[in-house]
Design an enzyme around this catalytic site. Structure first.
Site, PDB file in Angstrom:
ATOM      1  N   GLU A  50     -11.725   3.409 -10.448  1.00 26.20           N
ATOM      2  CA  GLU A  50     -10.897   3.151  -9.264  1.00 26.20           C
ATOM      3  C   GLU A  50     -11.657   3.659  -8.040  1.00 26.20           C
ATOM      4  O   GLU A  50     -12.102   4.814  -8.004  1.00 26.20           O
ATOM      5  CB  GLU A  50      -9.518   3.818  -9.362  1.00 26.20           C
ATOM      6  CG  GLU A  50      -8.699   3.519  -8.107  1.00 26.20           C
ATOM      7  CD  GLU A  50      -7.194   3.528  -8.289  1.00 26.20           C
ATOM      8  OE1 GLU A  50      -6.711   3.686  -9.432  1.00 26.20           O
ATOM      9  OE2 GLU A  50      -6.496   3.389  -7.261  1.00 26.20           O
ATOM     10  N   ASP A 124      -9.446   0.867   3.261  1.00 29.13           N
ATOM     11  CA  ASP A 124      -9.197   1.026   4.707  1.00 29.13           C
ATOM     12  C   ASP A 124      -9.493  -0.297   5.427  1.00 29.13           C
ATOM     13  O   ASP A 124     -10.598  -0.828   5.314  1.00 29.13           O
ATOM     14  CB  ASP A 124     -10.080   2.142   5.270  1.00 29.13           C
ATOM     15  CG  ASP A 124      -9.655   3.510   4.739  1.00 29.13           C
ATOM     16  OD1 ASP A 124      -8.445   3.703   4.501  1.00 29.13           O
ATOM     17  OD2 ASP A 124     -10.526   4.372   4.551  1.00 29.13           O
ATOM     18  N   LYS A 128      -9.847  -3.169  13.991  1.00 31.19           N
ATOM     19  CA  LYS A 128     -10.516  -3.501  15.266  1.00 31.19           C
ATOM     20  C   LYS A 128     -11.840  -4.192  14.985  1.00 31.19           C
ATOM     21  O   LYS A 128     -12.597  -3.744  14.115  1.00 31.19           O
ATOM     22  CB  LYS A 128     -10.797  -2.220  16.065  1.00 31.19           C
ATOM     23  CG  LYS A 128      -9.563  -1.610  16.685  1.00 31.19           C
ATOM     24  CD  LYS A 128      -9.951  -0.451  17.566  1.00 31.19           C
ATOM     25  CE  LYS A 128      -8.705   0.241  18.061  1.00 31.19           C
ATOM     26  NZ  LYS A 128      -8.958   1.592  18.527  1.00 31.19           N
ATOM     27  N   ASP A 160      -3.153  -5.408   2.621  1.00 31.12           N
ATOM     28  CA  ASP A 160      -2.086  -5.981   3.456  1.00 31.12           C
ATOM     29  C   ASP A 160      -2.648  -6.401   4.813  1.00 31.12           C
ATOM     30  O   ASP A 160      -1.904  -6.594   5.765  1.00 31.12           O
ATOM     31  CB  ASP A 160      -0.924  -4.993   3.626  1.00 31.12           C
ATOM     32  CG  ASP A 160      -1.379  -3.670   4.216  1.00 31.12           C
ATOM     33  OD1 ASP A 160      -2.595  -3.482   4.432  1.00 31.12           O
ATOM     34  OD2 ASP A 160      -0.512  -2.808   4.466  1.00 31.12           O
TER      35      ASP A 160
HETATM   36  C1  LIG Z   1      -5.721   3.245   2.732  1.00 29.17           C
HETATM   37  S1  LIG Z   1      -6.201   4.408   1.530  1.00 29.17           S
HETATM   38  C2  LIG Z   1      -5.510   3.734   0.027  1.00 29.17           C
HETATM   39  C3  LIG Z   1      -5.314   4.806  -1.013  1.00 29.17           C
HETATM   40  C4  LIG Z   1      -4.687   4.325  -2.346  1.00 29.17           C
HETATM   41  N1  LIG Z   1      -5.553   3.389  -3.029  1.00 29.17           N
HETATM   42  C5  LIG Z   1      -3.323   3.727  -2.144  1.00 29.17           C
HETATM   43  O1  LIG Z   1      -3.142   2.531  -2.433  1.00 29.17           O
HETATM   44  O2  LIG Z   1      -2.410   4.466  -1.742  1.00 29.17           O
HETATM   45  C6  LIG Z   1      -7.927   4.043   1.322  1.00 29.17           C
HETATM   46  C7  LIG Z   1      -8.654   5.124   0.541  1.00 29.17           C
HETATM   47  O3  LIG Z   1     -10.005   4.698   0.343  1.00 29.17           O
HETATM   48  C8  LIG Z   1     -10.848   5.825   0.491  1.00 29.17           C
HETATM   49  N2  LIG Z   1     -12.200   5.358   0.832  1.00 29.17           N
HETATM   50  C9  LIG Z   1     -12.637   4.942   2.046  1.00 29.17           C
HETATM   51  N3  LIG Z   1     -13.930   4.606   2.000  1.00 29.17           N
HETATM   52  C10 LIG Z   1     -14.336   4.799   0.718  1.00 29.17           C
HETATM   53  C11 LIG Z   1     -15.583   4.655   0.044  1.00 29.17           C
HETATM   54  N4  LIG Z   1     -16.659   4.240   0.696  1.00 29.17           N
HETATM   55  N5  LIG Z   1     -15.647   4.959  -1.269  1.00 29.17           N
HETATM   56  C12 LIG Z   1     -14.526   5.387  -1.936  1.00 29.17           C
HETATM   57  N6  LIG Z   1     -13.320   5.567  -1.346  1.00 29.17           N
HETATM   58  C13 LIG Z   1     -13.224   5.271  -0.034  1.00 29.17           C
HETATM   59  C14 LIG Z   1     -10.176   6.630   1.609  1.00 29.17           C
HETATM   60  O4  LIG Z   1     -10.589   7.995   1.625  1.00 29.17           O
HETATM   61  C15 LIG Z   1      -8.711   6.475   1.277  1.00 29.17           C
HETATM   62  O5  LIG Z   1      -8.219   7.487   0.444  1.00 29.17           O
END
Ligand SMILES: C[S@@+](CC[C@H](N)C(=O)[O-])C[C@H]1O[C@@H](n2cnc3c(N)ncnc32)[C@H](O)[C@@H]1O
Length: 218
Positions: A50, A124, A128, A160
């Protein structure tokens, strides 16, 4: 290598908790990952991954419905890792290894690991225009997924953000390593495929945002 622009920890995080986490038996780093792999290869046939596990909600769920599979999980937001550690202890889970490395870092240290299922839930969105280069899923990323999967591996993605959804479709289509098994905006599909209602899934539903759910298969 894609840089990481998100948060690494919340302000309340205690140093002692971070030290505990780094010494935790289910936490991996670039040094111990390959040693762990040797041991795991004897015990498990299927490895899943994951990327961006957040608080680990989906990860815990998946690890419990597939107790004979092993799950790797990465997310640089270490406060989420601390929550996950607590859950692993409460539920006495033993089929998870997690780390705070980014995907790019993981890709450098992964050795010859291949994954049967890869989950990427609500990456994420960086809405923008000037920030869109920060998005995790692009053509380069799809090429990297090809390197860590084998025939019949599946990639589960939910977002989303409609613009990101288009970027995901285009990136997979152009690279052509995976075929699209499902593209759905019907929330029932997430349930049908056992995707746990994570914090960001619940938020999207509450705000009545359309959730784009993809399954790609190699
Ligand atoms: C919007 S959150 C979604 C978290 C979770 N999957 C959920 O559905 O609640 C996006 C997550 O991706 C992680 N993330 C961002 N860039 C990443 C990367 N390059 N490698 C691994 N995780 C990353 C962030 O730290 C964050 O916890």
């Amino acid at each position: 290598m894609l840089s990481f622009y998100g948060r690494r920890q919340s302000r309340k995080t205690k140093r002692s908790n971070l030290i505990d986490l780094k010494n935790y038996k289910f936490f991996f780093n670039d040094v111990n990952l390959l040693n762990k792999k040797r041991k795991l290869n004897k015990l498990y046939q299927n490895f899943n991954l994951e990327i961006g596990f957040g608080k680990g909600e989906n990860l815990i769920f998946q690890s419990q419905i597939k107790k004979n599979d092993f799950f790797f999980a990465i997310d640089p937001f270490i406060s989420g890792g601390l929550k996950l550690k607590k859950e692993i202890e409460i539920y006495k889970i033993s089929n998870i290894y997690f780390s705070n490395v980014t995907f790019s870092q993981f890709f450098e240290i992964k050795g010859d690991f291949n994954f049967k299922k890869i989950f990427i839930l609500f990456p994420d969105p960086w809405p923008k225009k000037k920030h869109q280069k920060r998005r995790l899923i692009n053509e380069e990323f799809v090429k990297n997924l090809d390197q860590i999967t084998f025939k019949n591996s599946e990639i589960y993605i939910a977002t989303d953000d409609d613009d990101y959804s288009n970027q995901i479709s285009k990136s997979f289509l152009k690279q052509n390593f995976f075929k699209l098994l499902l593209k759905s905006t019907d929330n029932q599909s997430l349930e049908d495929y056992n995707i746990y209602p994570t914090k960001y899934l619940r938020k999207a539903k509450k705000e009545n945002r359309r959730i784009n759910f993809f399954i790609y298969k190699k």
